[in-house]
Motif scaffolding. Sequence first.
Motif, PDB file in Angstrom:
ATOM      1  N   ALA A  99      94.425  43.620 -19.096  1.00 16.39           N
ATOM      2  CA  ALA A  99      94.488  44.062 -20.492  1.00 16.39           C
ATOM      3  C   ALA A  99      94.396  45.581 -20.578  1.00 16.39           C
ATOM      4  CB  ALA A  99      93.364  43.419 -21.299  1.00 16.39           C
ATOM      5  N   ALA A 100      93.552  46.184 -19.735  1.00 20.98           N
ATOM      6  CA  ALA A 100      93.338  47.633 -19.763  1.00 20.98           C
ATOM      7  C   ALA A 100      94.583  48.414 -19.369  1.00 20.98           C
ATOM      8  CB  ALA A 100      92.179  48.012 -18.846  1.00 20.98           C
TER       9      ALA A 100
ATOM     10  N   ARG B 256      95.369  45.780 -26.538  1.00 18.96           N
ATOM     11  CA  ARG B 256      94.549  45.612 -25.341  1.00 18.96           C
ATOM     12  C   ARG B 256      93.221  44.944 -25.685  1.00 18.96           C
ATOM     13  NH1 ARG B 256      95.480  51.516 -22.310  1.00 18.96           N
ATOM     14  NH2 ARG B 256      97.522  51.003 -21.397  1.00 18.96           N
ATOM     15  N   ALA B 257      92.607  45.359 -26.793  1.00 22.05           N
ATOM     16  CA  ALA B 257      91.352  44.736 -27.210  1.00 22.05           C
ATOM     17  C   ALA B 257      91.560  43.266 -27.547  1.00 22.05           C
ATOM     18  CB  ALA B 257      90.776  45.480 -28.417  1.00 22.05           C
ATOM     19  N   PHE B 258      92.680  42.957 -28.219  1.00 23.96           N
ATOM     20  CA  PHE B 258      92.995  41.574 -28.565  1.00 23.96           C
ATOM     21  C   PHE B 258      93.181  40.736 -27.297  1.00 23.96           C
ATOM     22  CE2 PHE B 258      95.880  38.099 -29.450  1.00 23.96           C
ATOM     23  CZ  PHE B 258      95.424  37.584 -30.650  1.00 23.96           C
ATOM     24  N   LEU B 259      93.880  41.280 -26.318  1.00 22.18           N
ATOM     25  CA  LEU B 259      94.128  40.548 -25.066  1.00 22.18           C
ATOM     26  C   LEU B 259      92.846  40.367 -24.269  1.00 22.18           C
ATOM     27  CD1 LEU B 259      97.488  42.226 -23.981  1.00 22.18           C
ATOM     28  CD2 LEU B 259      97.167  40.037 -25.150  1.00 22.18           C
ATOM     29  N   ALA B 260      91.980  41.391 -24.273  1.00 20.73           N
ATOM     30  CA  ALA B 260      90.699  41.267 -23.574  1.00 20.73           C
ATOM     31  C   ALA B 260      89.824  40.201 -24.220  1.00 20.73           C
ATOM     32  CB  ALA B 260      89.974  42.608 -23.555  1.00 20.73           C
ATOM     33  N   ALA B 261      89.950  40.062 -25.545  1.00 19.96           N
ATOM     34  CA  ALA B 261      89.170  39.048 -26.265  1.00 19.96           C
ATOM     35  C   ALA B 261      89.758  37.652 -26.104  1.00 19.96           C
ATOM     36  CB  ALA B 261      89.095  39.405 -27.751  1.00 19.96           C
ATOM     37  N   ASN B 262      91.023  37.586 -25.676  1.00 19.55           N
ATOM     38  CA  ASN B 262      91.707  36.297 -25.510  1.00 19.55           C
ATOM     39  C   ASN B 262      92.402  36.265 -24.145  1.00 19.55           C
ATOM     40  OD1 ASN B 262      91.592  35.087 -28.471  1.00 19.55           O
ATOM     41  ND2 ASN B 262      92.163  37.243 -28.672  1.00 19.55           N
ATOM     42  N   PRO B 263      91.632  36.267 -23.054  1.00 22.51           N
ATOM     43  CA  PRO B 263      92.225  36.374 -21.712  1.00 22.51           C
ATOM     44  C   PRO B 263      93.188  35.243 -21.373  1.00 22.51           C
ATOM     45  CG  PRO B 263      89.894  35.744 -21.598  1.00 22.51           C
ATOM     46  CD  PRO B 263      90.162  36.159 -23.008  1.00 22.51           C
TER      47      PRO B 263
ATOM     48  N   VAL C 215      95.679  34.193 -22.956  1.00 19.27           N
ATOM     49  CA  VAL C 215      97.056  34.434 -23.381  1.00 19.27           C
ATOM     50  C   VAL C 215      97.752  35.482 -22.521  1.00 19.27           C
ATOM     51  CG1 VAL C 215      96.363  33.899 -25.745  1.00 19.27           C
ATOM     52  CG2 VAL C 215      96.573  36.298 -25.046  1.00 19.27           C
ATOM     53  N   LEU C 216      97.028  36.060 -21.550  1.00 17.28           N
ATOM     54  CA  LEU C 216      97.556  37.152 -20.745  1.00 17.28           C
ATOM     55  C   LEU C 216      97.702  36.726 -19.291  1.00 17.28           C
ATOM     56  CD1 LEU C 216      98.348  40.192 -20.733  1.00 17.28           C
ATOM     57  CD2 LEU C 216      95.948  40.699 -20.235  1.00 17.28           C
TER      58      LEU C 216
ATOM     59  N   ALA D 171      99.340  30.018 -25.317  1.00 18.02           N
ATOM     60  CA  ALA D 171      98.358  29.588 -24.318  1.00 18.02           C
ATOM     61  C   ALA D 171      96.950  29.500 -24.893  1.00 18.02           C
ATOM     62  CB  ALA D 171      98.356  30.551 -23.129  1.00 18.02           C
ATOM     63  N   ALA D 172      96.747  30.036 -26.096  1.00 21.04           N
ATOM     64  CA  ALA D 172      95.424  29.977 -26.732  1.00 21.04           C
ATOM     65  C   ALA D 172      95.171  28.623 -27.383  1.00 21.04           C
ATOM     66  CB  ALA D 172      95.286  31.078 -27.775  1.00 21.04           C
ATOM     67  N   ASN D 173      96.169  27.736 -27.339  1.00 17.89           N
ATOM     68  CA  ASN D 173      96.044  26.391 -27.939  1.00 17.89           C
ATOM     69  C   ASN D 173      95.654  26.442 -29.411  1.00 17.89           C
ATOM     70  OD1 ASN D 173      96.661  24.972 -25.505  1.00 17.89           O
ATOM     71  ND2 ASN D 173      94.576  25.369 -24.778  1.00 17.89           N
TER      72      ASN D 173
END
Length: 335
Positions: A203-204, A231-238, A240-241, A251-253
Amino acid sequence: MAYATSTSAAYTMTASYGSGSTNWGGDGYSDCVQQCVASYATMATVTASATATATASAMASGTGTTHTIYVAPTQGVLRMVPFAVNATPGDTLYWIWGANNHTVTKSSELSPCNTTTDGTAFATGEQDMGATFTETVNDTNPVFYYCATPGHCEKGMFGVINPPSVDNNANTSVASMMPAMMANSSTLSAMYAASNISSNPVAASWGDNMDMGAMPEWSQSLMAENVVYTRAFLAANPSVLSADGTVNLGAANGQFAVPQDISDALSSSSGSSSASASASGSPSGTAAAAGIASASSSGSSASATATGSTSGARANVASGALLGVAAIAVTFLAL
């Protein structure tokens, strides 16, 4: 083609605090930043309906890949999430409104907040939460789009499909420009400090090789904010990345955390702080922040080589209550 929508779904509120730290000095703006950072760290967990999940799955089973993009993932967050998407011919772009009073309108790299005049424009008109819009990708040329609701794009509400790319070490890459931009922007530094970006290396480094070179100078800081927020959104929802930096919101269902966005609050307070600082002789509220690690690192790519011309196949807008979201009010100290 219209897609089925469903009734709103439940949401919950959870707290998730960032790992960064900084020092903005002793003025009132510092107090505002600290309280905004604490508020920003609270996230809404949004749950999409079963119908929405089934619709996305049905679309993905067709020709090409479906790329889901949220038009403001929750009320008050003026962002397109993810900010950038890489797509190939035959793929489908699937925008979902997570909040009211927004549009998806084609623009251009040289003028990201104005409707394009190249004859390929798409424009949904203003839609509300639960609306959906699709476009078919015909090639890999960059396509910029924005929210045409007055004032929204100027606060950063724009996005790009197949963003222009360069080597990470190029002077105009996000990787090269972000450290200096963060060092000179307390807003960017605060966004990073309040996030969990450093906890997720993929994410970073998301978007590191996007090219800012042709963007108007005034829009470069907004593009940087969009990258940091994604990046913050992806870090909070690993979930989906993927390891190569590909984003798949499916992928977050149907459930994902939405970080708050403090950039608007900080921007509003900056003016008052600057006036106060000028009167007292103290540094401006936009002084360089210290102690923030760069969110950039070499790694994944969020871009594609630009070729050909783009004019996605026109699709319909389908309104409905596809998902429910929490309205988040960002509070900060009155200066």
